[in-house]
Write an enzyme that holds these catalytic residues in place. Structure first.
Site, PDB file in Angstrom:
ATOM      1  CB  SER A  20      -0.886   0.046   1.258  1.00 33.96           C
ATOM      2  OG  SER A  20      -1.850  -0.966   1.221  1.00 33.96           O
ATOM      3  CB  ILE A  21       0.383   4.495  -1.784  1.00 33.58           C
ATOM      4  CG1 ILE A  21       0.638   3.991  -3.219  1.00 33.58           C
ATOM      5  CG2 ILE A  21       0.872   5.929  -1.613  1.00 33.58           C
ATOM      6  CD1 ILE A  21      -0.109   4.741  -4.307  1.00 33.58           C
ATOM      7  CB  ILE A  93      -9.259   5.943   1.170  1.00 31.81           C
ATOM      8  CG1 ILE A  93      -8.649   5.384   2.467  1.00 31.81           C
ATOM      9  CG2 ILE A  93     -10.657   5.398   0.930  1.00 31.81           C
ATOM     10  CD1 ILE A  93      -9.427   5.762   3.705  1.00 31.81           C
ATOM     11  CE1 TYR A 157      -7.008   4.689 -11.902  1.00 35.34           C
ATOM     12  CE2 TYR A 157      -7.720   6.942 -12.282  1.00 35.34           C
ATOM     13  CZ  TYR A 157      -7.157   5.991 -11.461  1.00 35.34           C
ATOM     14  OH  TYR A 157      -6.742   6.342 -10.199  1.00 35.34           O
ATOM     15  CE  LYS A 164      -7.430   8.314  -7.327  1.00 42.73           C
ATOM     16  NZ  LYS A 164      -7.435   8.259  -5.859  1.00 42.73           N
TER      17      LYS A 164
HETATM   18  N1  LIG Z   1      -1.494   2.090  -7.120  1.00 42.31           N
HETATM   19  C1  LIG Z   1      -1.445   3.049  -8.040  1.00 42.31           C
HETATM   20  O1  LIG Z   1      -0.960   2.860  -9.169  1.00 42.31           O
HETATM   21  C2  LIG Z   1      -1.971   4.405  -7.695  1.00 42.31           C
HETATM   22  C3  LIG Z   1      -1.617   5.489  -8.531  1.00 42.31           C
HETATM   23  C4  LIG Z   1      -2.105   6.758  -8.209  1.00 42.31           C
HETATM   24  C5  LIG Z   1      -2.937   6.921  -7.117  1.00 42.31           C
HETATM   25  N2  LIG Z   1      -3.260   5.843  -6.332  1.00 42.31           N
HETATM   26  C6  LIG Z   1      -4.135   6.077  -5.190  1.00 42.31           C
HETATM   27  O2  LIG Z   1      -3.461   5.767  -3.986  1.00 42.31           O
HETATM   28  C7  LIG Z   1      -4.427   5.523  -2.971  1.00 42.31           C
HETATM   29  C8  LIG Z   1      -4.037   4.271  -2.202  1.00 42.31           C
HETATM   30  O3  LIG Z   1      -4.230   3.135  -3.012  1.00 42.31           O
HETATM   31  P1  LIG Z   1      -3.175   1.950  -3.137  1.00 42.31           P
HETATM   32  O4  LIG Z   1      -2.786   1.872  -4.571  1.00 42.31           O
HETATM   33  O5  LIG Z   1      -2.140   2.069  -2.098  1.00 42.31           O
HETATM   34  O6  LIG Z   1      -4.081   0.663  -2.897  1.00 42.31           O
HETATM   35  P2  LIG Z   1      -4.449  -0.205  -1.587  1.00 42.31           P
HETATM   36  O7  LIG Z   1      -5.429  -1.193  -2.082  1.00 42.31           O
HETATM   37  O8  LIG Z   1      -3.225  -0.728  -0.944  1.00 42.31           O
HETATM   38  O9  LIG Z   1      -5.120   0.853  -0.604  1.00 42.31           O
HETATM   39  C9  LIG Z   1      -6.443   1.303  -0.781  1.00 42.31           C
HETATM   40  C10 LIG Z   1      -7.024   1.500   0.598  1.00 42.31           C
HETATM   41  O10 LIG Z   1      -8.351   2.063   0.476  1.00 42.31           O
HETATM   42  C11 LIG Z   1      -9.113   1.497   1.521  1.00 42.31           C
HETATM   43  N3  LIG Z   1     -10.562   1.647   1.363  1.00 42.31           N
HETATM   44  C12 LIG Z   1     -11.339   1.295   0.303  1.00 42.31           C
HETATM   45  N4  LIG Z   1     -12.645   1.521   0.622  1.00 42.31           N
HETATM   46  C13 LIG Z   1     -12.668   2.016   1.892  1.00 42.31           C
HETATM   47  C14 LIG Z   1     -13.698   2.414   2.784  1.00 42.31           C
HETATM   48  N5  LIG Z   1     -15.002   2.346   2.449  1.00 42.31           N
HETATM   49  N6  LIG Z   1     -13.350   2.880   4.011  1.00 42.31           N
HETATM   50  C15 LIG Z   1     -12.052   2.950   4.392  1.00 42.31           C
HETATM   51  N7  LIG Z   1     -11.031   2.553   3.602  1.00 42.31           N
HETATM   52  C16 LIG Z   1     -11.342   2.099   2.374  1.00 42.31           C
HETATM   53  C17 LIG Z   1      -8.698   0.031   1.475  1.00 42.31           C
HETATM   54  O11 LIG Z   1      -9.158  -0.632   2.658  1.00 42.31           O
HETATM   55  C18 LIG Z   1      -7.190   0.178   1.378  1.00 42.31           C
HETATM   56  O12 LIG Z   1      -6.612   0.296   2.668  1.00 42.31           O
HETATM   57  C19 LIG Z   1      -5.777   5.455  -3.670  1.00 42.31           C
HETATM   58  O13 LIG Z   1      -6.425   6.704  -3.578  1.00 42.31           O
HETATM   59  C20 LIG Z   1      -5.368   5.212  -5.122  1.00 42.31           C
HETATM   60  O14 LIG Z   1      -6.347   5.627  -6.054  1.00 42.31           O
HETATM   61  C21 LIG Z   1      -2.787   4.605  -6.601  1.00 42.31           C
END
Ligand SMILES: NC(=O)c1ccc[n+]([C@@H]2O[C@H](COP(=O)([O-])OP(=O)(O)OC[C@H]3O[C@@H](n4cnc5c(N)ncnc54)[C@H](O)[C@@H]3O)[C@@H](O)[C@H]2O)c1
Length: 257
Positions: A20-21, A93, A157, A164
Site C-alpha cells: 500500500s502507498i 483511499i 480507469y 480523481k
Molecule cells: N497504485 C497506483 O498505481 C496508484 C496510482 C495513483 C494513485 N493511487 C491512489 O493511492 C491511494 C491508495 O491506493 P493503493 O494503490 O495504495 O491501494 P491499496 O489497495 O493498498 O489501498 C487502498 C485502501 O483504500 C481502503 N478503502 C477502500 N474503501 C474504503 C472504505 N469504504 N473505508 C475505508 N477505507 C477504504 C482500502 O481498505 C485500502 O486500505 C488510492 O487513492 C489510489 O487511487 C494509486
C-alpha cells in the site's frame, strides 16, 4: 532517522498491506519521528497492520469505513480525547466497483458512480473537515491521485478518473478555505505502482512497462519515492505550498507521445 516530523501526530488512512502507498508513507513518516495513528477497514486489514507494525508496537489504530459518518465521527473524537491536536492527515483511499473498471466508461452505473465518488472523493472532504477542527497548530492534509486518469484518459480507469478529477478540485477548494488557519492541502499524483487497488485496472502490467520505457527516469516509482514526497508535504519543508497536485511519476506526465 531524521526529525522532520518529530512531535507531530499524523493520521494515516489506507494501509491494506505492505504494498500500500499509505504504508510507504507511514514508514517514511516514522523514520522522521512522527507519532502515527492508523485507521483500518475490517479485521483482515487490522491483522495485516499489526503484522506490519510489529517493530512500532504498540500502535494506535481505529476502525473506519469512510462510507459511514458514524465511523468518521468516532475516529476523530477518539483522536481528540487522546491527543487534542492533529498535525497531519494522509488520505490514501479509493474504491470503484470492479464492473465499472471493466465495462465501457459510458456504461458506468449510477450506483457505481455514486459509490466511487463517495469513497474516493467525499471521504476526503469529510475527513478534511474533521481534521481541521484538531489542527489547531496548523497542519498538512494530503491525498493520492492519478494524473494519467484525472487530467488525461487512461482506458479502463473510467469512473476512477472522473473521481480523481473531482478529488484534485476538492484539494484546491479545501486548501483555499483552510489556508487562513495555516492548514495546507495537497495531492500527490503517483505514477502507477503495483498495489491491491491497482490490480482492478485493466492491463495494469502493460501500463507499468510503458512507463518504465518512456518515463524520464526510465523506471517506475517506488514506495520510497512516495514516502519522501509525503514527508516533504507533511513537514515544514513545504510550508509555502498548498492547493497543489505534485507529480511523483518519474517524469512520465511530461511526455508527449
Ligand atoms: N497504485 C497506483 O498505481 C496508484 C496510482 C495513483 C494513485 N493511487 C491512489 O493511492 C491511494 C491508495 O491506493 P493503493 O494503490 O495504495 O491501494 P491499496 O489497495 O493498498 O489501498 C487502498 C485502501 O483504500 C481502503 N478503502 C477502500 N474503501 C474504503 C472504505 N469504504 N473505508 C475505508 N477505507 C477504504 C482500502 O481498505 C485500502 O486500505 C488510492 O487513492 C489510489 O487511487 C494509486
Amino acid at each position: 532517522m531524521g526529525e522532520l516530523l518529530k512531535g507531530k501526530n499524523i493520521l494515516i488512512m489506507g494501509v491494506r498491506n505492505k504494498w500500500s502507498i499509505a504504508w510507504g508513507i507511514a514508514r517514511a513518516a516514522k523514520e522522521q519521528g512522527a507519532n502515527l495513528i492508523f485507521t483500518y477497514l475490517g479485521e483482515r486489514e487490522f491483522q495485516s497492520l499489526q503484522k506490519l507494525t510489529e517493530d512500532m508496537a504498540p500502535i494506535e489504530a481505529y476502525p473506519c469505513d469512510v462510507s459511514k459518518d458514524e465511523d468518521i465521527e468516532s475516529l476523530f473524537s477518539a483522536i481528540k480525547s487522546k491527543h487534542g491536536v492533529l498535525h497531519g492527515l494522509v488520505h490514501a483511499i479509493a474504491f470503484a466497483k470492479a464492473e465499472d473498471l471493466r465495462d465501457t466508461f459510458v456504461n458506468t452505473s449510477r450506483d457505481g458512480f455514486l459509490m466511487a465518488m463517495d469513497i474516493s472523493v467525499y471521504s476526503f472532504i469529510a475527513v478534511a473537515n474533521k481534521a481541521q477542527e484538531l489542527m489547531t497548530e496548523g497542519g498538512s492534509i494530503i491525498t493520492l491521485t492519478y494524473g494519467g486518469g484525472s487530467a488525461r484518459v487512461s482506458p479502463g480507469y473510467n469512473v476512477m478518473g472522473v473521481a480523481k478529477s473531482a478529488l484534485e478540485a476538492s484539494v484546491r477548494y479545501a486548501a483555499q478555505e483552510l489556508g487562513g488557519e495555516n492548514i495546507r492541502v495537497n495531492a500527490i499524483s503517483s505514477g502507477p505502482i503495483k498495489t491491491m487497488s491497482a490490480k482492478g485496472i485493466q492491463s495494469f502490467s502493460d501500463i507499468l512497462s510503458i512507463v518504465e520505457e518512456k518515463a524520464f527516469l526510465k523506471r517506475n516509482i517506488t514506495l520510497q519515492d512516495l514516502g519522501g514526497a509525503a514527508v516533504y508535504l507533511l513537514s515544514d519543508l513545504s510550508s509555502g505550498m498548498t492547493g497543489e497536485t505534485m507529480y511523483i511519476d518519474a517524469g512520465y506526465n511530461n511526455m508527449g507521445v
